[in-house]
Scaffold this motif. Structure first.
Motif, PDB file in Angstrom:
ATOM      1  N   THR A  69      87.210  24.814  89.650  1.00 27.49           N
ATOM      2  CA  THR A  69      88.512  24.977  88.744  1.00 27.49           C
ATOM      3  C   THR A  69      87.801  24.937  87.125  1.00 27.49           C
ATOM      4  OG1 THR A  69      89.162  22.861  89.986  1.00 27.49           O
ATOM      5  CG2 THR A  69      90.032  22.947  87.845  1.00 27.49           C
ATOM      6  N   LYS A  70      86.585  24.420  86.918  1.00 30.02           N
ATOM      7  CA  LYS A  70      85.736  24.832  85.139  1.00 30.02           C
ATOM      8  C   LYS A  70      84.108  24.886  85.590  1.00 30.02           C
ATOM      9  CE  LYS A  70      85.453  20.127  83.969  1.00 30.02           C
ATOM     10  NZ  LYS A  70      85.302  19.518  82.745  1.00 30.02           N
ATOM     11  N   THR A  71      84.302  26.031  84.081  1.00 29.43           N
ATOM     12  CA  THR A  71      82.455  25.884  84.430  1.00 29.43           C
ATOM     13  C   THR A  71      82.316  25.685  82.745  1.00 29.43           C
ATOM     14  OG1 THR A  71      82.856  28.666  85.084  1.00 29.43           O
ATOM     15  CG2 THR A  71      80.925  27.719  84.074  1.00 29.43           C
ATOM     16  N   THR A 128      85.356  27.357  80.429  1.00 23.06           N
ATOM     17  CA  THR A 128      86.194  28.882  80.240  1.00 23.06           C
ATOM     18  C   THR A 128      86.262  27.775  82.184  1.00 23.06           C
ATOM     19  OG1 THR A 128      84.689  29.817  82.212  1.00 23.06           O
ATOM     20  CG2 THR A 128      85.457  30.004  79.518  1.00 23.06           C
ATOM     21  N   GLU A 129      87.845  28.493  82.756  1.00 25.28           N
ATOM     22  CA  GLU A 129      88.146  28.863  83.748  1.00 25.28           C
ATOM     23  C   GLU A 129      86.344  28.538  85.475  1.00 25.28           C
ATOM     24  OE1 GLU A 129      92.371  30.741  83.992  1.00 25.28           O
ATOM     25  OE2 GLU A 129      89.992  32.215  84.485  1.00 25.28           O
ATOM     26  N   HIS A 177      83.933  30.213  90.901  1.00 29.64           N
ATOM     27  CA  HIS A 177      83.644  30.678  92.294  1.00 29.64           C
ATOM     28  C   HIS A 177      84.257  32.203  93.478  1.00 29.64           C
ATOM     29  CE1 HIS A 177      82.387  29.260  96.216  1.00 29.64           C
ATOM     30  NE2 HIS A 177      83.061  28.061  95.769  1.00 29.64           N
ATOM     31  N   PRO A 178      82.816  32.680  93.395  1.00 32.94           N
ATOM     32  CA  PRO A 178      82.497  34.268  94.160  1.00 32.94           C
ATOM     33  C   PRO A 178      82.845  33.963  95.424  1.00 32.94           C
ATOM     34  CG  PRO A 178      80.602  32.842  93.781  1.00 32.94           C
ATOM     35  CD  PRO A 178      81.268  32.125  93.852  1.00 32.94           C
ATOM     36  N   PHE A 179      83.768  32.940  96.013  1.00 33.99           N
ATOM     37  CA  PHE A 179      84.295  33.660  97.369  1.00 33.99           C
ATOM     38  C   PHE A 179      86.420  33.003  96.647  1.00 33.99           C
ATOM     39  CE2 PHE A 179      81.644  29.879 100.085  1.00 33.99           C
ATOM     40  CZ  PHE A 179      80.571  31.385  99.949  1.00 33.99           C
ATOM     41  N   PHE A 180      86.903  33.231  95.747  1.00 36.63           N
ATOM     42  CA  PHE A 180      87.802  32.914  95.172  1.00 36.63           C
ATOM     43  C   PHE A 180      88.360  34.108  94.138  1.00 36.63           C
ATOM     44  CE2 PHE A 180      87.037  28.368  96.284  1.00 36.63           C
ATOM     45  CZ  PHE A 180      87.491  28.069  97.759  1.00 36.63           C
ATOM     46  N   ILE A 192      86.388  37.782  87.299  1.00 36.91           N
ATOM     47  CA  ILE A 192      85.483  37.231  85.548  1.00 36.91           C
ATOM     48  C   ILE A 192      85.377  37.788  84.258  1.00 36.91           C
ATOM     49  CG2 ILE A 192      83.636  36.250  85.418  1.00 36.91           C
ATOM     50  CD1 ILE A 192      83.309  36.399  88.601  1.00 36.91           C
ATOM     51  N   ARG A 193      85.392  38.833  84.647  1.00 37.08           N
ATOM     52  CA  ARG A 193      85.544  39.548  83.114  1.00 37.08           C
ATOM     53  C   ARG A 193      86.359  39.392  82.176  1.00 37.08           C
ATOM     54  NH1 ARG A 193      84.772  44.384  85.629  1.00 37.08           N
ATOM     55  NH2 ARG A 193      87.193  44.550  85.559  1.00 37.08           N
TER      56      ARG A 193
END
Length: 289
Positions: A10-12, A28-29, A32-35, A41-42
């Motif tokens: 959900t968040k970072t 930030t948002e 998760h690399p699965f989603f 991300i960029r």
């Protein structure tokens, strides 16, 4: 400068440490690399980074990104690295698991037991440098005992089967206005069912002292965590019990009762690992100097 990230779905949560060690925190948002992919991300980082961080992007030399989905395979790590490096072009990026983040935050460079009890659950034995033993939590569908999703599932099941006290069932309906079939449909159709089930743990927390049912529900979830996971570690009772996560933090009083009942000593219990990670990574700044 060093960037530390605690990345969830959900968040970072981020912290920038300069050479004086003064932290600058922002969010930030979730990545998760699965989603998400590298392009997402960029784009998200370019949109959500505070101006003060964007101005310093070229000065960041190391990034430690702890992820719920990273640190397990080169493919997932590469998604994160490509997305982050598009913004922080000069930084060396290290991807690690959220479990190592918990261990470092809770134990620093000391050996011990570390756990996560949030939406999901995880645990390990840590030797002061790396995770050396990990009993598989089995995830939302098969395990995650003691987690928010586990407590939520138990609460939903008791509501649908009508085994909870009627006064609690009435309060549950007044809160959510959902019948049994509605709940079943929502759980099985929800795109992130683990988070949906975990959201009901708040109901137990909000009403915790109104009826013994709630305390029993939560303590039984923690007992299942010990019975099915913690007790599988050899000589686990020689360690103190250290844990991060919203469930551990908000139900700390009940968790500590179960910890003592199970023959362990309560250690550090915190809501998230960030403060501990800041202290852990200050040594990296000293090395850079």
């Amino acid at each position: 400068m060093i960037l530390i990230a605690d990345g969830g779905s959900t968040k970072t949560s981020w912290v920038l440490l300069n050479q004086r060690g003064r932290p600058l925190q922002f969010e930030t948002e979730g990545y998760h690399p699965f989603f998400v992919d590298s392009a997402q991300i960029r784009e998200s980082l370019g949109r959500m980074l505070p101006a003060a961080i964007q101005e310093k992007a070229g000065d960041v030399t190391r990034i430690f990104f702890y992820s719920a989905g990273g640190g397990y395979s080169p493919e997932s790590d590469d998604i994160l690295i490509q997305g982050i490096s598009a913004i922080f072009r000069k930084a060396a990026i290290t991807i690690e698991t959220d479990l190592l983040a918990a261990a470092r935050a809770l134990l620093g460079e000391e050996e011990g037991f570390a756990a996560i009890l949030g939406t999901g659950a995880n645990s390990c034995i840590y030797n002061g440098k790396e995770v050396v033993a990990n009993i598989e939590s089995l995830g939302f569908l098969l395990g995650d005992e003691g987690s928010g999703s586990y407590i939520g599932k138990k609460l939903i099941g008791d509501y649908i089967r009508e085994v909870m006290p009627k006064s609690i069932r009435d309060a549950f309906y007044q809160t959510y206005h959902l019948g049994g079939n509605d709940l079943l449909n929502r759980v099985y159709e929800h795109p992130v069912a683990n988070r949906y089930c975990a959201s009901f743990a708040r109901f137990a927390g909000d009403h915790l002292h109104e009826d013994p049912y709630y305390e029993q529900l939560v303590m039984d979830a923690f007992r299942d965590f010990f019975r099915n996971i913690v007790a599988s570690y050899p000589n686990y009772q020689r360690y103190s019990f250290n844990c991060v996560g919203s469930i551990a933090y908000h139900f700390r009083e009940l968790l500590e009762k179960v910890i003592i009942e199970q023959g362990m000593i309560p250690g550090v219990i915190d809501k998230d690992p960030m403060q501990g990670l800041i202290e852990y990574h200050r040594k990296d700044l000293k090395r850079l100097n």
